[in-house]
Motif scaffolding. Structure first.
Motif, mmCIF file in Angstrom:
data_model
loop_
_atom_site.group_PDB
_atom_site.id
_atom_site.type_symbol
_atom_site.label_atom_id
_atom_site.label_comp_id
_atom_site.label_asym_id
_atom_site.label_seq_id
_atom_site.Cartn_x
_atom_site.Cartn_y
_atom_site.Cartn_z
ATOM 1 N N SER A 3 19.386 14.827 23.494
ATOM 2 C CA SER A 3 17.824 14.471 22.952
ATOM 3 C C SER A 3 17.654 15.522 21.731
ATOM 4 O O SER A 3 17.043 15.041 20.818
ATOM 5 C CB SER A 3 16.945 14.532 24.099
ATOM 6 N N ALA A 4 17.996 16.755 21.972
ATOM 7 C CA ALA A 4 17.667 17.636 21.014
ATOM 8 C C ALA A 4 18.763 17.488 19.650
ATOM 9 O O ALA A 4 18.067 17.527 18.511
ATOM 10 C CB ALA A 4 18.012 19.006 21.612
ATOM 11 N N ALA A 5 19.726 17.002 19.781
ATOM 12 C CA ALA A 5 20.715 16.892 18.837
ATOM 13 C C ALA A 5 20.205 15.672 17.992
ATOM 14 O O ALA A 5 20.162 15.576 16.820
ATOM 15 C CB ALA A 5 22.065 16.536 19.287
ATOM 16 N N LEU A 55 18.887 15.510 14.341
ATOM 17 C CA LEU A 55 19.623 14.297 13.371
ATOM 18 C C LEU A 55 18.646 13.512 12.380
ATOM 19 O O LEU A 55 18.740 13.454 11.168
ATOM 20 C CB LEU A 55 20.638 13.556 13.889
ATOM 21 N N LEU A 56 17.554 13.459 13.204
ATOM 22 C CA LEU A 56 16.279 12.560 12.824
ATOM 23 C C LEU A 56 15.713 13.380 11.615
ATOM 24 O O LEU A 56 15.254 12.689 10.518
ATOM 25 C CB LEU A 56 15.315 12.160 13.718
ATOM 26 N N ALA A 57 15.225 14.641 12.175
ATOM 27 C CA ALA A 57 14.720 15.687 11.117
ATOM 28 C C ALA A 57 15.245 15.812 9.681
ATOM 29 O O ALA A 57 14.793 15.790 8.652
ATOM 30 C CB ALA A 57 14.328 17.001 11.831
ATOM 31 N N ALA A 58 16.720 15.811 9.837
ATOM 32 C CA ALA A 58 17.633 16.071 8.797
ATOM 33 C C ALA A 58 17.590 14.675 7.940
ATOM 34 O O ALA A 58 17.437 14.878 6.599
ATOM 35 C CB ALA A 58 19.147 16.364 9.192
ATOM 36 N N ASN A 80 13.111 12.529 1.734
ATOM 37 C CA ASN A 80 12.154 13.193 0.957
ATOM 38 C C ASN A 80 12.680 13.707 -0.141
ATOM 39 O O ASN A 80 12.002 13.892 -1.158
ATOM 40 C CB ASN A 80 11.376 14.181 1.989
ATOM 41 N N THR A 81 13.980 14.508 -0.134
ATOM 42 C CA THR A 81 14.527 15.329 -1.215
ATOM 43 C C THR A 81 15.242 14.081 -2.105
ATOM 44 O O THR A 81 15.755 14.658 -3.244
ATOM 45 C CB THR A 81 15.269 16.352 -0.800
#
Length: 206
Positions: free
Chosen positions: A44-46, A50-53, A59-60
């Motif tokens: 779940s943390a991984a 990945l979602l945040a990345a 956005n960039t």
């Protein structure tokens, strides 16, 4: 009574063997549950990382999603040049158009380009340059070299402050309205306002 046990498993004789096996089985299930829970937490943390990345990349603009105008309709054929007319490539529906691009339509052709609040239509044998549209720090400007162009400018709350003009070899049309057409030919330029107001002046005048 005697006691038999191992690794914290204590059972009473004469059922020591059966009790020991049952105890070991319970501990094995408990350990498996703990491992599964740890793996789920780790996965779940991984996934969140990945979602945040992915959101950061979006956005960039690292995924190649540039802010561009798009060809939404094409009848016949049209082409675009991004190097001041040195080379050309054909346009198709979905093609991106950005500042500095020169658009040219063929005979019996029609091109419609849309960007946020603006819709640009070019008629047959028309040639136009997108001088500044994507760069919102500058006033929006389209240069019509020849042919027929029609514009629909949505003057919504977020677009009222930005100036928009159409420049031809002989005139400059400053847009105060929403729907208008500009035609450039050997005889000069002609503007027709369908809705709103357009202030037209000779090219080069202040």
């Amino acid at each position: 009574d005697s006691e038999s046990g191992s690794a914290g498993c204590q059972v009473l004789a004469p059922f020591s063997i059966i009790g020991y096996v049952c105890c070991i089985d319970r501990k094995r299930k408990a350990m498996k549950h703990q491992v599964t829970k740890r793996n789920f937490t780790r996965y779940s943390a991984a996934a969140l990382m990945l979602l945040a990345a992915a959101l950061l990349l979006l956005n960039t603009g690292l995924l190649g999603q540039k802010d561009q105008a798009r060809v939404v309709r094409l009848i016949g054929n049209a082409r675009v040049s991004s190097d001041a007319g040195k080379s050309w490539k054909p346009l198709q529906r979905g093609s991106g158009v950005t500042d500095g691009d020169i658009l040219e339509t063929g005979p019996n052709s029609q091109l419609i380009v849309r960007y946020r609040y603006l819709e640009l239509r070019l008629g047959p044998k028309s040639k136009s340059k997108v001088s500044s549209l994507i760069n919102t720090a500058k006033p929006a400007r389209i240069e019509l070299e020849r042919g027929f162009s029609w514009f629909n400018v949505d003057r919504g709350p977020n677009n009222r402050a930005r100036n928009f003009s159409v420049r031809t070899p002989t005139s400059v049309a400053a847009v105060r309205g929403t729907k208008f057409a500009v035609v450039e030919s050997d005889k000069g330029s002609l503007s027709c306002v369908c809705e709103g107001q357009v202030d037209t002046s000779a090219n080069g005048s202040t």
